[in-house]
Scaffold this motif. Structure first.
Motif, mmCIF file in Angstrom:
data_model
loop_
_atom_site.group_PDB
_atom_site.id
_atom_site.type_symbol
_atom_site.label_atom_id
_atom_site.label_comp_id
_atom_site.label_asym_id
_atom_site.label_seq_id
_atom_site.Cartn_x
_atom_site.Cartn_y
_atom_site.Cartn_z
ATOM 1 N N SER A 62 0.847 -1.200 0.000
ATOM 2 C CA SER A 62 0.000 0.000 0.000
ATOM 3 C C SER A 62 0.874 1.238 0.000
ATOM 4 C CB SER A 62 -0.909 0.020 1.230
ATOM 5 O OG SER A 62 -1.783 -1.089 1.238
ATOM 6 N N ARG A 157 -2.787 4.674 1.199
ATOM 7 C CA ARG A 157 -3.771 3.685 0.771
ATOM 8 C C ARG A 157 -3.774 2.491 1.724
ATOM 9 N NH1 ARG A 157 -2.471 3.906 -5.751
ATOM 10 N NH2 ARG A 157 -3.157 6.075 -6.031
ATOM 11 N N ALA A 159 -4.620 -1.324 1.056
ATOM 12 C CA ALA A 159 -4.944 -2.364 0.080
ATOM 13 C C ALA A 159 -5.207 -3.670 0.836
ATOM 14 C CB ALA A 159 -3.812 -2.525 -0.924
ATOM 15 N N SER A 219 -13.268 4.672 -1.948
ATOM 16 C CA SER A 219 -12.925 3.474 -2.700
ATOM 17 C C SER A 219 -13.765 3.425 -3.967
ATOM 18 C CB SER A 219 -13.170 2.220 -1.862
ATOM 19 O OG SER A 219 -14.556 2.047 -1.639
ATOM 20 N N THR A 225 -9.200 -1.705 -2.218
ATOM 21 C CA THR A 225 -8.281 -0.677 -1.738
ATOM 22 C C THR A 225 -9.037 0.596 -1.382
ATOM 23 O OG1 THR A 225 -6.422 -1.520 -3.039
ATOM 24 C CG2 THR A 225 -6.313 0.782 -2.336
ATOM 25 N N GLU A 227 -8.438 4.629 0.016
ATOM 26 C CA GLU A 227 -7.405 5.657 0.093
ATOM 27 C C GLU A 227 -7.924 6.851 0.868
ATOM 28 O OE1 GLU A 227 -7.885 7.990 -4.117
ATOM 29 O OE2 GLU A 227 -6.841 6.055 -4.163
#
Length: 639
Positions: A62, A157, A159, A219, A225, A227
């Motif tokens: 990430s 982020r 992930a 998202s 993921t 952010e």
């Protein structure tokens, strides 16, 4: 071998390596060795991280850092050079003024990376911490750095390594969720609570927010993921981002019981020994209630009755709500001299004589139109105990800064503070500012029946309450069928008496504001005793069991007793509650208040039954919950 490796990680908690053709990588483990955070340069040259816990990869590679106005990443090999990597271990204890427990272990392993922009002396960095219940990281610019980059946006982020199930805070509505990560789309608000599987959970939030706007997540549908929602910030000497926090727990209750958010905030400066948490009666929902020829209102005679009741039950506070100084949303309503101000000064004095403090409501209109410093100073000179601040206006960043200013001014004037009506989310302020005892980071019960549902309660306690203390105004005891005589909210309440009492304990708050008139509490002595026994600050708290959206059982300990509150969703259930939190070798008596046999949150709401049971640390108490119901246990040492 696995155990030996964990011990090795605990001893050598920080590992770095740099090989030929390989980028530098750091591994930061939690003190107990169960959580591992890898920080490294990805194949693309961007600084990134991975998170593992209990032998499971939870967050895959990430992105970390910022991007500039040209959408170019800042923390990448082509732009920054690593100039130092510092490690640190902290093994301490935090003793809060008040909180979920009186003594908190404060242990973590830390990594701080400092970078230069090219070969210049313009430096910036990232700090990482690993605790036994999660990890956190933040961005910083050293105080002596000449760095100045305007309007960058955070690139952080998350992930996730699987299509997990998530729930989200949702303002004054039922929480979003449960939904699969790939079903989420658009902007989401933290807290984000995540179920990996039946034995592993996570939550995302932030801590120690400074001048930035509160965290938002976003998202795209079909993706796993999330952010950080972009917001423009200026990187200059002394800049500190909020900590990005990832909780990890084997149960959702472990995250509810965690102090991770508070621990990531600094200690207070100054004396806060005057801060006393506790239960408060309230004049807002009593308006119009009738009892034996007396009609309650938001007026002096009613306030006197509430003060007398509070003193009788050792309840420390009375909260006076809106319109005491005139219509709260009108600019001409003066928060010092308006309307009932003379009666307010009289009731504050009467409360002092009875040992009961009085809170005063202040709307944002009056808070901004009149000098806030003078208003709060005046309230302090009257002897007020705190303020409830409502309907704050402005952008998210402006609201954050205004919240900070009011909290600091209240501390200067020895006033407790409770923010309502869409407040800035909690991010651990109660450590630095112990007078910030609660806020309506939820939908207060009775304000909107669209969310006054059993399932909402047993969801929000595993989402909203992870962030910190919340003011939900539980504890309504007038649960008769049909409409009541209340002026502001007369609809029948979909709950049970026992559940209402249990919720006052389950919800963590430095001001447990209860909404009913004295007579309805006196009508049910075992439940009134349960509420009156909630003498804070708590010595210990523990979520005994629970499932998100289904049920929760919470234990809290005082100097005199142990209290347990249990609540369920629309489904009735039977639970076995181990008493292993009790002192071993000591015998106790538990007063167990359960829903009546035919109780139901939509009818027969006021049915209950009481039994006494001898218990010890080896006991298991079985409780039966009606649909939408609850259970209350008051446990004291046998005399």
């Amino acid at each position: 071998m696995k155990h030996l490796m964990k011990l090795l990680y605990c001893f050598l908690f920080f590992v770095s390596f740099a090989g030929c053709g390989k980028a530098t990588e750091y591994v930061l483990t939690s003190p107990a060795g169960e959580i591992s955070l890898e920080v490294f340069q990805s194949d693309s040259g961007n600084w990134s991280y991975r998170l593992s816990a209990y032998d499971s990869l939870l967050v895959n590679t990430s992105l970390l850092g910022f991007q500039d106005s040209l959408n170019s990443q800042l923390f990448t090999a082509s732009r920054v050079k690593l100039v130092s990597a510092e490690k640190n271990q902290h093994n301490g204890v935090w003793k809060p003024v008040w909180g979920k427990r009186s003594c908190v272990k404060d242990c973590y392993n830390e990594l701080s990376l400092t970078f230069s922009l090219g070969d210049s002396d313009r430096t910036l960095g990232m700090a990482f911490r690993a605790y036994d219940d999660g990890v956190a990281f933040r961005y910083f610019v050293p105080e002596d750095s000449p760095l100045a980059i305007n309007k960058v946006t955070e690139s952080t982020r998350f992930a996730f390594n699987g299509d997990y199930t998530a729930w989200f805070y949702n303002n004054e509505w039922h929480n979003i969720g449960p939904e699969r990560l790939t079903e989420s789309e658009g902007t989401r608000q933290p807290v984000m609570t995540v179920q990996v599987d039946s034995t592993l959970y996570m939550a995302l939030h932030e801590a120690n927010l400074h001048t930035d706007a509160p965290l938002l997540l976003r998202s795209a549908k079909g993706e796993r993921t999330f952010e950080v929602e972009p917001q423009a910030v200026d990187l200059a000497a002394g800049y500190l981002s909020a900590w990005r926090v990832i909780f990890v727990g084997r149960t959702p209750g472990e995250m509810v019981d965690s102090h991770l958010i508070e621990l990531l905030n600094p200690d207070p400066t100054g004396d806060f020994s005057w801060v006393k948490p506790g239960v408060a009666v309230w004049d807002w929902r009593i308006d119009g209630a009738q009892w034996e020829g007396f009609t309650y209102g938001m007026n002096y005679p009613s306030w006197v009755r509430m003060i007398d009741f509070a003193a009788e039950q050792h309840i420390p506070y009375l909260v006076l709500d809106a319109n005491w100084y005139g219509p709260e949303h009108e600019a001409e309503s003066n928060p010092i001299s308006g309307d009932k101000s003379s009666d307010v000064k009289r009731i504050i004095q009467y409360g002092k004589e009875k040992g009961v403090g009085v809170w005063l409501y202040l709307n944002d209109v009056g808070g901004r139109r009149y000098p806030i410093e003078e208003t709060l100073s005046q309230y302090a000179s009257w002897g007020a105990a705190g303020i409830k601040y409502g309907f704050m206006s402005g952008t998210p960043r402006e609201k954050n800064l205004w919240t900070q200013k009011i909290t600091a001014l209240c501390a200067q004037n020895r006033l407790l503070v409770d923010f309502h009506d869409g407040p800035v989310h909690p991010y651990g302020q109660m450590r630095t500012w112990p007078n910030a005892v609660t806020r309506e980071y939820c939908q207060a019960q009775l304000d909107a029946h669209r969310v006054f549902q059993p399932k909402t309660f047993v969801t929000s306690v595993f989402v909203n309450m992870i962030a910190g203390p919340i003011d939900m105004n539980n504890g309504m005891f007038d649960l008769r069928q049909g409409h009541t005589t209340r002026v502001d909210e007369s609809q029948p309440v979909p709950s049970t008496l026992v559940s209402e009492a249990a919720r006052t304990l389950i919800v963590f708050s430095g001001a447990t504001v209860i909404p009913d008139i004295p007579e309805f509490y006196r009508k049910y002595p075992p439940l009134l005793e349960f509420i009156s026994a909630q003498q804070m600050p708590w010595l210990e708290s523990r979520t005994l069991c629970g499932k998100i959206g289904e049920y929760i059982a919470m234990m809290r300990e005082t100097k005199e007793a142990y209290l347990v509150g249990v609540a369920t969703n629309e489904e009735g259930r039977t639970l076995d509650l181990p008493m292993d939190f009790l002192e071993k070798g000591t015998e106790y008596e538990a007063v167990v208040v359960e829903d009546g046999d035919d109780a139901h949150y939509l009818h027969n709401r006021e049915q209950l039954k009481v039994r006494r049971q001898q218990v010890s640390a080896d006991s298991v108490v079985q409780v039966k919950l009606a649909p939408g119901g609850g259970c209350c246990l008051l446990i004291r040492k046998k005399i």
